[in-house]
Motif scaffolding. Structure first.
Motif, PDB file in Angstrom:
ATOM      1  N   LYS A  87      -4.268  -1.313   5.517  1.00 42.30           N
ATOM      2  CA  LYS A  87      -3.079  -0.489   5.661  1.00 42.30           C
ATOM      3  C   LYS A  87      -1.821  -0.805   5.279  1.00 42.30           C
ATOM      4  CE  LYS A  87      -4.435  -0.251  10.078  1.00 42.30           C
ATOM      5  NZ  LYS A  87      -5.417  -1.313   9.878  1.00 42.30           N
ATOM      6  N   THR A  88      -1.358  -1.700   5.836  1.00 49.45           N
ATOM      7  CA  THR A  88       0.156  -2.360   5.793  1.00 49.45           C
ATOM      8  C   THR A  88       0.289  -2.556   4.373  1.00 49.45           C
ATOM      9  OG1 THR A  88       0.142  -3.700   7.806  1.00 49.45           O
ATOM     10  CG2 THR A  88       1.713  -4.206   6.368  1.00 49.45           C
ATOM     11  N   THR A  89      -0.661  -3.151   3.722  1.00 48.72           N
ATOM     12  CA  THR A  89      -0.345  -3.186   2.163  1.00 48.72           C
ATOM     13  C   THR A  89      -0.217  -1.994   1.383  1.00 48.72           C
ATOM     14  OG1 THR A  89      -1.754  -5.310   1.942  1.00 48.72           O
ATOM     15  CG2 THR A  89      -1.299  -4.326   0.032  1.00 48.72           C
ATOM     16  N   ILE A  90      -0.955  -0.971   1.832  1.00 46.46           N
ATOM     17  CA  ILE A  90      -0.673   0.364   1.206  1.00 46.46           C
ATOM     18  C   ILE A  90       0.782   1.134   1.620  1.00 46.46           C
ATOM     19  CG2 ILE A  90      -1.142   2.906   1.389  1.00 46.46           C
ATOM     20  CD1 ILE A  90      -4.233   1.929   1.723  1.00 46.46           C
ATOM     21  N   ALA A  91       1.116   0.779   2.794  1.00 46.01           N
ATOM     22  CA  ALA A  91       2.530   1.324   3.263  1.00 46.01           C
ATOM     23  C   ALA A  91       3.602   0.428   2.502  1.00 46.01           C
ATOM     24  CB  ALA A  91       2.491   0.785   4.993  1.00 46.01           C
ATOM     25  N   LYS A  92       3.326  -0.784   2.367  1.00 46.83           N
ATOM     26  CA  LYS A  92       4.699  -1.760   1.475  1.00 46.83           C
ATOM     27  C   LYS A  92       4.772  -0.981   0.327  1.00 46.83           C
ATOM     28  CE  LYS A  92       4.673  -5.816   3.995  1.00 46.83           C
ATOM     29  NZ  LYS A  92       4.167  -7.251   4.157  1.00 46.83           N
ATOM     30  N   ALA A  93       3.456  -0.645  -0.536  1.00 49.30           N
ATOM     31  CA  ALA A  93       3.385  -0.164  -1.616  1.00 49.30           C
ATOM     32  C   ALA A  93       4.073   1.231  -1.776  1.00 49.30           C
ATOM     33  CB  ALA A  93       1.874   0.078  -2.450  1.00 49.30           C
ATOM     34  N   ILE A  94       4.013   2.067  -0.992  1.00 46.84           N
ATOM     35  CA  ILE A  94       4.570   3.350  -0.711  1.00 46.84           C
ATOM     36  C   ILE A  94       6.072   3.045  -0.683  1.00 46.84           C
ATOM     37  CG2 ILE A  94       4.903   5.528   0.637  1.00 46.84           C
ATOM     38  CD1 ILE A  94       1.932   4.934   1.227  1.00 46.84           C
ATOM     39  N   TRP A  95       6.357   2.110   0.065  1.00 50.27           N
ATOM     40  CA  TRP A  95       7.780   1.797   0.734  1.00 50.27           C
ATOM     41  C   TRP A  95       8.541   1.430  -0.918  1.00 50.27           C
ATOM     42  CZ3 TRP A  95      11.567   1.246   4.286  1.00 50.27           C
ATOM     43  CH2 TRP A  95      12.530   0.252   4.077  1.00 50.27           C
ATOM     44  N   ASN A  96       7.669   0.306  -1.222  1.00 49.17           N
ATOM     45  CA  ASN A  96       8.342  -0.023  -2.711  1.00 49.17           C
ATOM     46  C   ASN A  96       8.686   1.006  -3.831  1.00 49.17           C
ATOM     47  OD1 ASN A  96       8.683  -2.665  -1.665  1.00 49.17           O
ATOM     48  ND2 ASN A  96       6.856  -3.308  -2.486  1.00 49.17           N
ATOM     49  N   ALA A  97       7.829   2.143  -3.587  1.00 43.93           N
ATOM     50  CA  ALA A  97       7.802   3.048  -4.908  1.00 43.93           C
ATOM     51  C   ALA A  97       8.834   4.274  -4.664  1.00 43.93           C
ATOM     52  CB  ALA A  97       6.385   3.487  -4.947  1.00 43.93           C
ATOM     53  N   ILE A  98       9.155   4.601  -3.072  1.00 48.04           N
ATOM     54  CA  ILE A  98       9.955   5.661  -2.962  1.00 48.04           C
ATOM     55  C   ILE A  98      11.011   5.215  -2.219  1.00 48.04           C
ATOM     56  CG2 ILE A  98       7.885   7.074  -3.338  1.00 48.04           C
ATOM     57  CD1 ILE A  98       7.793   7.739  -0.301  1.00 48.04           C
ATOM     58  N   ALA A  99      11.447   4.320  -1.614  1.00 50.74           N
ATOM     59  CA  ALA A  99      12.547   4.104  -0.761  1.00 50.74           C
ATOM     60  C   ALA A  99      13.748   4.195  -1.343  1.00 50.74           C
ATOM     61  CB  ALA A  99      12.464   2.583  -0.082  1.00 50.74           C
ATOM     62  N   HIS A 100      13.985   4.250  -2.635  1.00 50.65           N
ATOM     63  CA  HIS A 100      15.193   4.514  -3.428  1.00 50.65           C
ATOM     64  C   HIS A 100      15.383   5.983  -3.265  1.00 50.65           C
ATOM     65  CE1 HIS A 100      12.021   5.141  -6.705  1.00 50.65           C
ATOM     66  NE2 HIS A 100      12.890   5.895  -6.948  1.00 50.65           N
ATOM     67  N   GLU A 101      14.714   6.947  -3.264  1.00 51.55           N
ATOM     68  CA  GLU A 101      14.916   8.241  -3.263  1.00 51.55           C
ATOM     69  C   GLU A 101      15.532   8.921  -1.747  1.00 51.55           C
ATOM     70  OE1 GLU A 101      11.210  10.346  -4.022  1.00 51.55           O
ATOM     71  OE2 GLU A 101      10.601   8.721  -5.867  1.00 51.55           O
ATOM     72  N   PHE A 102      15.701   7.813  -0.789  1.00 47.40           N
ATOM     73  CA  PHE A 102      16.358   8.548   0.321  1.00 47.40           C
ATOM     74  C   PHE A 102      17.414   7.899   0.864  1.00 47.40           C
ATOM     75  CE2 PHE A 102      11.683   8.833   0.633  1.00 47.40           C
ATOM     76  CZ  PHE A 102      11.210   9.793   1.216  1.00 47.40           C
ATOM     77  N   GLU A 103      18.177   8.656   1.716  1.00 47.11           N
ATOM     78  CA  GLU A 103      19.692   8.157   2.171  1.00 47.11           C
ATOM     79  C   GLU A 103      19.588   6.726   2.776  1.00 47.11           C
ATOM     80  OE1 GLU A 103      22.428  11.296   3.398  1.00 47.11           O
ATOM     81  OE2 GLU A 103      20.580  12.584   3.400  1.00 47.11           O
TER      82      GLU A 103
END
Length: 654
Positions: free
Chosen positions: A12-28
């Protein structure tokens, strides 16, 4: 909101980190809160605000935190990941309805499907066990360093992934365990899993632990009980480096980019179960104590034994514990003592000389017991304690870190020549500290020296021979009048902070600071332009803060800082002008907020490197002086108030 749900070790955490790395730059703003179930809500609120707003927030209560989050983040598009949530209260107090701006996303990982259903979260991703091909690939990468096993190892690999039952954690650890093993040895290891009274994953974890040598086992238990989430560099001071490398190699811990040590919950549980089984009914006979009831019993009833190697005091809520004066008497092998949130009261007559790591903030002791020699100490942290003197600290050859920040009763730092290997000396906020022995200036292994807010300090080393020093902070040392003579080249020093200090003069030997990058002279009212001219040789300087000073004109010597890229002159209320040629050639950020006497800024040539010029409340600066600047044909101007520059005036160039 989106839920990620599944059993322990499923990824679960690995998936969450992958999402974080992929889209975090799209947010303020974005924030990943790990191990939510282990943190206090107030600390989690502070971390969320720090990550999104970039300040050092201090929150006093859950209600205050919720109020601040609603007010400050309601219009921001943020990404928030809440990892390992196990109570509905955590979710309700960290991510309520309409707390964040439009387009925000909150992702929750949890083992509890009911928690997500109670919150009426509709988008739930169930993490399932890996199918055969993916399981074989993951195992092969860890066992053989390739995406598939060698042909003659295929049968062994198939048998191994059957044991792992599709769990990524089990596949990772089992693959690491079998790395570089012969087929025969690998089969023997797998044979050892038969007949154990555990689930498959528990067998794999236990066998991986059993395969470690004795030193690595000790380090594994220390991390599981005390140092999960801690800084690797701090832990390396008290455990063998090769053991950390072994645990990483065996996939039993991971090290994040910021040096934080991570360990899976199942491995943490394994370690704590191993310790608990040492003496199920008598905590005083175990090797490590962390459960608050066990700790309280041992410290108040003095039931500890020579078996105890480490204690961590971490109560559910901050509380008071009355120490038995003899509570440490029988703990002759104690190496680690950590107090997180208990008020430990009462005198103690004895501390074991085996102690290597003491982290005891707000300690009530005025001095350490006379028997304590501390010659094995590596780290000594007593922030905001009542300690009054360090007379016993005469020969501590292993000590590398000492943090006494906020010790309000400490008046003098004695001779520290018997601590030759110290790297970090933190004395910030010791408001009664008057004198520091000259020996501190000769500690050639010292990397960081922080004396900030020592407002009564008048004497700080007459000479400096600190070849390894990287950071020196003398900010707000208001009674400190002079800077020590420097006797050797100190090329490692990259930041020097003298903001708000009383220093009146700088020695000519300041030239020995040949590697300085950041110099902060904010509110140094006693330094004259003549003193600043001593700094002209600093070709390495990148950041210069002269804000809050009383210059009338900017000293021309600043033009000699050929590498300077940021110049802060905010609140220089006497500053009338900046001479035409004074700006260094590479400076690209100039801050002039609240320079209320400023009447003239230089005309910037088209070749200027300046990209960001800020003028807020420069009430005497005429619009003509700004608009006539020849560089404005390249400028994009926003929120411009030309006449009096009363509102935000920012010029972006290029």
């Amino acid at each position: 909101m989106v839920g990620i749900w599944g059993t322990s070790g499923i990824g679960k955490t690995t998936i969450a980190k992958a999402i974080w790395n992929a889209i975090a730059h799209e947010f303020e703003g974005s924030c990943f809160l790990p191990n939510v179930r282990e943190g206090s809500l107030v600390q989690l609120h502070e971390t969320l605000l720090d990550k999104v707003l970039g300040k050092n927030w201090k929150i006093q209560s859950v209600d205050e935190g919720i109020g601040v989050i609603k007010k400050r983040l309601r219009h921001k598009k943020i990404l928030l990941i809440l990892d390992d949530v196990d109570h509905l209260e955590q979710l309700e107090n960290l991510a309520g309805d309409d707390w964040f701006g439009e387009g925000s996303r909150v992702i929750i990982t949890t083992k509890d499907r009911g928690l997500l259903d109670n919150r009426e979260i509709e988008l739930i991703y169930e993490v399932k066990k890996l199918e055969y091909n993916l399981a074989l690939e993951l195992f092969s990468w860890h066992a053989f360093g390739r995406s598939e096993p060698p042909k003659d190892y295929l049968e062994l690999a198939q048998r191994a992934i059957a044991f792992a039952d599709g769990l990524p954690l089990a596949l990772t650890i089992l693959g690491s365990h079998l790395r570089n093993r012969s087929i025969g040895r690998g089969q023997v290891i797998l044979d050892g899993y038969k007949g154990e009274p555990y689930t498959h994953i528990e067998r794999i974890l236990q066998k991986s632990y059993d395969a470690l040598d004795d030193d690595a086992k000790e380090v594994f238990l220390d991390i599981a009980c005390f140092f999960k989430g801690g800084n690797k560099n701090s832990v390396l001071g008290i455990v063998p480096k090769n053991c950390i490398e072994v645990l990483v190699d065996k996939a039993m811990i991971t090290i994040e980019f910021n040096h934080r040590i991570l360990m899976h919950d199942l491995l943490e549980k394994l370690g704590k179960d191993i310790v608990h089984k040492e003496s199920p009914n008598d905590p005083g006979k175990r090797s490590r104590l962390w459960f608050y009831e066990d700790v309280k019993q041992v410290l108040t009833e003095s039931t500890g034994t020579r078996n105890i190697k480490g204690i961590m005091v971490k109560l559910l809520e901050p509380d008071e514990i009355i120490l038995n004066p003899e509570c440490f008497r029988n703990m002759v092998n104690l190496q680690i003592f950590i107090n997180h949130n208990a008020s430990l009261r009462g005198a103690i007559n004895y501390l074991p000389n085996t102690l290597r790591f003491i982290d005891w903030p707000s300690c009530q002791l005025q001095s350490l017991p006379p028997n304590f020699q501390g010659n094995r100490l590596v780290a000594f942290n007593m922030l905001s304690s009542h300690i009054r003197h360090l007379e016993g600290f005469k020969h501590l050859p292993n000590l590398t870190s000492m943090d006494l920040s906020g010790c309000q009763f400490l008046e003098k730092i004695p001779d520290l020549s018997g601590i030759p290997n110290i790297k970090y000396l933190i004395l910030s906020g010791c408001r009664r500290l008057v004198e520091i022995d000259d020996s501190v200036g000769l500690l050639d292994k010292l990397v960081q020296l922080n004396l900030s807010r020592c407002v009564k300090l008048t004497r700080f080393a007459t000479t400096l021979r600190l070849k390894s020093l990287e950071e020196l902070d003398l900010s707000d040392c208001k009674r400190l009048k002079s800077f020590p003579e420097i006797e050797v080249e100190m090329e490692s020093l990259w930041t020097l902070n003298m903001a708000g200090s009383g220093i009146r003069e700088l020695p000519l030997s300041i030239a020995y600071l040949t590697g300085l990058l950041d110099l902060i002279l904010k509110r140094c009212f006693n330094l004259t332009g003549l003193e600043l001219r001593l700094l002209y040789f600093w070709s390495t300087l990148r950041y210069l803060d002269l804000s809050g000073n009383n210059f009338v004109t900017l000293p021309e010597c600043i033009s000699k800082f050929v590498s300077l890229d940021q110049l802060d002159l905010r609140d220089c209320k006497s500053l009338l002008e900046i001479p035409q040629e004074v700006l260094p050639p590479r400076v690209y950020v100039v801050l002039l907020d609240n320079c209320t006497s400023l009447e003239k800024i230089p005309k910037l040539p088209l070749s200027s490197e300046v990209e960001y010029l800020r003028l807020i409340n420069c009430v005497r600066l005429r619009g003509y002086d700004i608009t006539e600047n020849s560089i404005l044909d390249q400028v994009s101007v926003s929120s411009l108030s030309v006449s009096l520059c009363l509102s935000l005036y920012v010029i972006w160039l290029r």
